[in-house]
Design an enzyme around this catalytic site. Structure first.
Site, PDB file in Angstrom:
ATOM      1  N   GLU A  63     -63.784  31.739 -18.265  1.00 16.36           N
ATOM      2  CA  GLU A  63     -62.412  32.052 -17.875  1.00 16.36           C
ATOM      3  C   GLU A  63     -62.382  32.774 -16.528  1.00 16.36           C
ATOM      4  O   GLU A  63     -63.142  33.719 -16.308  1.00 16.36           O
ATOM      5  CB  GLU A  63     -61.797  32.934 -18.958  1.00 16.36           C
ATOM      6  CG  GLU A  63     -60.379  33.398 -18.688  1.00 16.36           C
ATOM      7  CD  GLU A  63     -59.834  34.179 -19.874  1.00 16.36           C
ATOM      8  OE1 GLU A  63     -58.980  35.065 -19.642  1.00 16.36           O
ATOM      9  OE2 GLU A  63     -60.245  33.918 -21.023  1.00 16.36           O
ATOM     10  N   GLU A  70     -54.179  33.274 -16.157  1.00 14.96           N
ATOM     11  CA  GLU A  70     -53.461  34.500 -16.518  1.00 14.96           C
ATOM     12  C   GLU A  70     -52.905  35.212 -15.289  1.00 14.96           C
ATOM     13  O   GLU A  70     -51.953  35.979 -15.388  1.00 14.96           O
ATOM     14  CB  GLU A  70     -54.354  35.454 -17.313  1.00 14.96           C
ATOM     15  CG  GLU A  70     -55.490  36.080 -16.516  1.00 14.96           C
ATOM     16  CD  GLU A  70     -56.232  37.133 -17.323  1.00 14.96           C
ATOM     17  OE1 GLU A  70     -55.850  38.314 -17.244  1.00 14.96           O
ATOM     18  OE2 GLU A  70     -57.197  36.774 -18.011  1.00 14.96           O
ATOM     19  N   HIS A  99     -52.588  33.584 -22.678  1.00 19.29           N
ATOM     20  CA  HIS A  99     -53.209  34.891 -22.484  1.00 19.29           C
ATOM     21  C   HIS A  99     -52.336  35.952 -23.142  1.00 19.29           C
ATOM     22  O   HIS A  99     -51.109  35.844 -23.168  1.00 19.29           O
ATOM     23  CB  HIS A  99     -53.341  35.201 -20.992  1.00 19.29           C
ATOM     24  CG  HIS A  99     -53.912  36.545 -20.703  1.00 19.29           C
ATOM     25  ND1 HIS A  99     -53.142  37.662 -20.459  1.00 19.29           N
ATOM     26  CD2 HIS A  99     -55.198  36.971 -20.647  1.00 19.29           C
ATOM     27  CE1 HIS A  99     -53.916  38.704 -20.254  1.00 19.29           C
ATOM     28  NE2 HIS A  99     -55.165  38.319 -20.363  1.00 19.29           N
ATOM     29  N   GLU A 104     -54.954  34.533 -28.708  1.00 20.29           N
ATOM     30  CA  GLU A 104     -55.803  35.642 -28.268  1.00 20.29           C
ATOM     31  C   GLU A 104     -55.349  36.909 -28.997  1.00 20.29           C
ATOM     32  O   GLU A 104     -54.189  37.296 -28.917  1.00 20.29           O
ATOM     33  CB  GLU A 104     -55.694  35.850 -26.755  1.00 20.29           C
ATOM     34  CG  GLU A 104     -56.560  37.001 -26.278  1.00 20.29           C
ATOM     35  CD  GLU A 104     -56.685  37.092 -24.764  1.00 20.29           C
ATOM     36  OE1 GLU A 104     -57.625  37.761 -24.288  1.00 20.29           O
ATOM     37  OE2 GLU A 104     -55.847  36.501 -24.051  1.00 20.29           O
TER      38      GLU A 104
END
Length: 375
Positions: free
Chosen positions: A226, A253, A303, A328
């Site tokens: 990521e 994100e 995110h 998440e």
């Protein structure tokens, strides 16, 4: 029903440190109406900066505070109000804090719509394709990369709690190849070969470093890498994708709006995008972003490293979006992560259930809000 005022509530643990932990402070955005209903939203930005975005006076047609754009308006006009706020903040906005705050306002408007109609958010978004959402534990690498015991402890806890995967990020990762390997190896030793292990690099690599490090870590089987580089380095993303076709590289994100995500998808060739409902333009904009990804067969991994307000919004969005996968789930110990809502939104047997109440389906715990409130 008309909007009567917009309220910014800044929260803080009063113990902020220079670490990658987004639960040290928070900004809640409440939209009040003449019907007595209040929409709850969250803007993931500096609370003080976010308040300035809301309360700024008129400084031109494209340079105005956002709270004034909503007062007197119908909260059901979400798309029109999004465009209005985007235009009125264009000179200082388009990305960054202005979009963060617009995200919180948009979330609050969706919450209001649910409360006014008595429907949960996922029904307003088109209905649930799933009501039990698979979740992965999200943790930080230790600041000291030698502290492998911390890595093992977090891995074992995720296994014991039944999570389907675990993501480590930031901390002391990304600086030295042998220590990066040791950190990931320590986690894999506990997780075994089958449990998903994700790595958030924290934008610390250039193209050459990323390619070398991904090759080095390949035997440990990370599920994804990521944000290996800065969000705007689309050429770097593409170079990594070309050199490491077996690796799942994801990001987003730190990206903003549909135009930014189109560039990330087309130029960066990522294999998963990670919009944040409290950052990149809110639920209204993320619906468009998810559609862009769906057209290209790319999954969406929202995110979310903040309070239960954002967590609830994420649950609803994932429930209603076919190409949106995996929740998440921040398992950190910040009180702002756990204490702000009466509903705790737990994970059981690797999944979290979508709230069934109207709107976001959450109720603020005002005792906790006042405990951590700074304005």
């Amino acid at each position: 029903m008309k909007i009567t005022r917009v309220e910014a509530i800044g929260l803080s643990t009063r113990s902020e440190r220079n670490v990658a932990d987004g639960t040290q402070d928070a900004l809640l955005v409440l939209v009040h109406t003449d019907a007595g209903l209040i929409g709850i939203g969250e803007a993931d930005t500096s609370p003080q900066v976010g308040r300035a975005v809301l309360e700024a006076p008129v400084s031109g047609d494209k340079c105005q505070g956002l709270a004034a754009q909503l007062v007197g308006e119908d909260p059901f006009d979400r798309e029109r109000l999004w465009q209005k706020c985007f235009y009125r903040s264009y000179k200082y906005g388009r990305m960054g804090a202005a979009l963060n705050v617009l995200s919180g306002l948009d979330m609050a408007l969706w919450d209001l719509a649910g409360k006014a109609t008595g429907l949960p958010l996922y029904q307003l978004l088109g209905g649930a394709v799933r009501k039990e959402v698979p979740a992965y534990a999200s943790v930080l690498f230790p600041e000291d990369p030698v502290d492998l015991g911390d890595v093992r402890h977090k891995a074992q806890r995720a296994v014991d709690q039944g999570f389907t995967g675990i993501k480590y990020g930031w901390g002391g990762f990304g600086y030295e190849p042998h220590r990066d390997y040791a950190l990931v190896e320590a986690a894999r030793d506990i997780l075994g070969p089958d449990m998903a292990l994700m790595i958030d690099v924290g934008m610390r690599w250039d193209a050459q470093t990323a390619i070398e490090r991904i090759h080095r870590l390949r035997p440990l089987g990370p599920y994804w890498y990521e944000e290996p580089c800065y969000a705007d380095e689309y050429e770097t993303y593409a170079a990594i994708a070309e050199a490491c076709p077996w690796a799942r590289v994801v990001g987003g994100e730190q990206e903003y709006n549909r135009w930014g995500f189109r560039r990330l998808l087309e130029w960066g060739q990522v294999r998963g995008i990670q919009p944040d409902l409290a950052r990149n333009g809110g639920i209204t904009e993320t619906k468009k972003i998810a559609a862009l990804a769906a057209e290209r067969g790319v999954p969406v991994y929202l995110h979310g490293w903040s309070t239960n307000v954002l967590l609830a919004a994420n649950l609803h969005f994932i429930a209603a979006t076919p190409n949106c996968q995996w929740l998440e789930y921040n398992v950190g110990d910040s009180p702002l992560r756990w204490e702000l809502t009466q509903e705790k939104l737990p994970v059981q047997n690797g999944t979290a259930r979508v709230p069934e109440g109207p709107g976001l389906g959450i109720t603020l715990d005002w005792q906790a809000v006042e405990k951590y409130r700074v304005f």
